[in-house]
Design a protein around this motif. Structure first.
Motif, PDB file in Angstrom:
ATOM      1  N   TRP A  58       0.838  -1.192   0.000  1.00 48.45           N
ATOM      2  CA  TRP A  58       0.000   0.000   0.000  1.00 48.45           C
ATOM      3  C   TRP A  58       0.872   1.239   0.000  1.00 48.45           C
ATOM      4  N   GLN A  59       0.256   2.361  -0.324  1.00 55.64           N
ATOM      5  CA  GLN A  59       0.919   3.668  -0.309  1.00 55.64           C
ATOM      6  C   GLN A  59      -0.004   4.625   0.419  1.00 55.64           C
ATOM      7  N   LEU A  60       0.568   5.529   1.196  1.00 55.98           N
ATOM      8  CA  LEU A  60      -0.214   6.478   1.972  1.00 55.98           C
ATOM      9  C   LEU A  60       0.374   7.867   1.798  1.00 55.98           C
ATOM     10  N   SER A  61      -0.494   8.857   1.675  1.00 53.74           N
ATOM     11  CA  SER A  61      -0.028  10.241   1.653  1.00 53.74           C
ATOM     12  C   SER A  61      -1.002  11.098   2.458  1.00 53.74           C
ATOM     13  N   VAL A  62      -0.456  12.146   3.068  1.00 52.71           N
ATOM     14  CA  VAL A  62      -1.243  13.093   3.856  1.00 52.71           C
ATOM     15  C   VAL A  62      -1.094  14.454   3.186  1.00 52.71           C
ATOM     16  N   HIS A  63      -2.238  15.124   3.001  1.00 54.67           N
ATOM     17  CA  HIS A  63      -2.265  16.409   2.290  1.00 54.67           C
ATOM     18  C   HIS A  63      -2.923  17.470   3.158  1.00 54.67           C
ATOM     19  N   ARG A  64      -2.531  18.727   2.906  1.00 61.08           N
ATOM     20  CA  ARG A  64      -3.133  19.866   3.589  1.00 61.08           C
ATOM     21  C   ARG A  64      -3.942  20.656   2.563  1.00 61.08           C
ATOM     22  N   PRO A  65      -5.271  20.424   2.506  1.00 60.99           N
ATOM     23  CA  PRO A  65      -6.092  21.172   1.554  1.00 60.99           C
ATOM     24  C   PRO A  65      -6.134  22.653   1.925  1.00 60.99           C
ATOM     25  N   SER A  66      -5.936  23.521   0.944  1.00 65.00           N
ATOM     26  CA  SER A  66      -5.962  24.961   1.224  1.00 65.00           C
ATOM     27  C   SER A  66      -7.353  25.363   1.700  1.00 65.00           C
ATOM     28  N   ASN A  70      -8.238  20.759   8.652  1.00 64.33           N
ATOM     29  CA  ASN A  70      -8.009  19.321   8.756  1.00 64.33           C
ATOM     30  C   ASN A  70      -7.094  18.824   7.643  1.00 64.33           C
ATOM     31  N   LEU A  71      -6.409  17.735   7.911  1.00 69.83           N
ATOM     32  CA  LEU A  71      -5.572  17.091   6.902  1.00 69.83           C
ATOM     33  C   LEU A  71      -6.391  16.032   6.174  1.00 69.83           C
ATOM     34  N   LEU A  72      -5.944  15.677   4.978  1.00 74.95           N
ATOM     35  CA  LEU A  72      -6.596  14.667   4.160  1.00 74.95           C
ATOM     36  C   LEU A  72      -5.635  13.495   3.987  1.00 74.95           C
ATOM     37  N   LEU A  73      -6.052  12.304   4.388  1.00 72.51           N
ATOM     38  CA  LEU A  73      -5.239  11.104   4.247  1.00 72.51           C
ATOM     39  C   LEU A  73      -5.746  10.335   3.030  1.00 72.51           C
ATOM     40  N   MET A  74      -4.820   9.956   2.156  1.00 74.35           N
ATOM     41  CA  MET A  74      -5.158   9.144   0.985  1.00 74.35           C
ATOM     42  C   MET A  74      -4.325   7.881   1.031  1.00 74.35           C
ATOM     43  N   MET A  75      -4.985   6.764   0.714  1.00 71.22           N
ATOM     44  CA  MET A  75      -4.300   5.483   0.761  1.00 71.22           C
ATOM     45  C   MET A  75      -4.763   4.642  -0.414  1.00 71.22           C
ATOM     46  N   LYS A  76      -3.822   3.921  -1.008  1.00 73.75           N
ATOM     47  CA  LYS A  76      -4.184   3.015  -2.102  1.00 73.75           C
ATOM     48  C   LYS A  76      -3.330   1.774  -1.983  1.00 73.75           C
ATOM     49  N   GLY A  77      -3.859   0.683  -2.502  1.00 72.99           N
ATOM     50  CA  GLY A  77      -3.102  -0.554  -2.480  1.00 72.99           C
ATOM     51  C   GLY A  77      -4.004  -1.761  -2.504  1.00 72.99           C
ATOM     52  N   ALA A  78      -3.440  -2.883  -2.145  1.00 75.03           N
ATOM     53  CA  ALA A  78      -4.175  -4.141  -2.146  1.00 75.03           C
ATOM     54  C   ALA A  78      -5.256  -4.093  -1.065  1.00 75.03           C
TER      55      ALA A  78
END
Length: 84
Positions: A58-66, A70-78
């Motif tokens: 899996w891969q995970l990233s955390v983003h700061r929407p302007s 709050n932060l946005l967590l995105m995850m993708k994978g099996a």
């Protein structure tokens, strides 16, 4: 998208060469059809990432929407690894 390949960025998003596997290409093309990916990336800058690896699957990233606190967590994978 491959920005180094001459002329690639002048092509329609559906015809551009995408770096990554077929899933990456499908996600990027879908997002680009809704709004330019560069604009999306500027609005939600990445602040943290755990890259994909063959152990996690899996891969995970955390983003700061302007404009949002709050932060946005995105995850993708099996799916079987994400939901375990």
């Amino acid at each position: 998208f491959d920005r180094v390949l001459p002329g690639n960025m002048n092509l329609p998003a559906s015809d551009r060469v995408v770096l990554g596997d077929a899933s990456e290409a499908a996600l990027v093309r879908l997002c680009e059809s809704l709004e330019p990916v560069d604009a999306q990336r500027q609005r939600a800058q990445k602040v943290f990432e755990i890259p994909f690896n063959s152990t996690n699957k899996w891969q995970l990233s955390v983003h700061r929407p302007s404009g949002h606190k709050n932060l946005l967590l995105m995850m993708k994978g099996a799916p079987e690894r994400i939901f375990e």
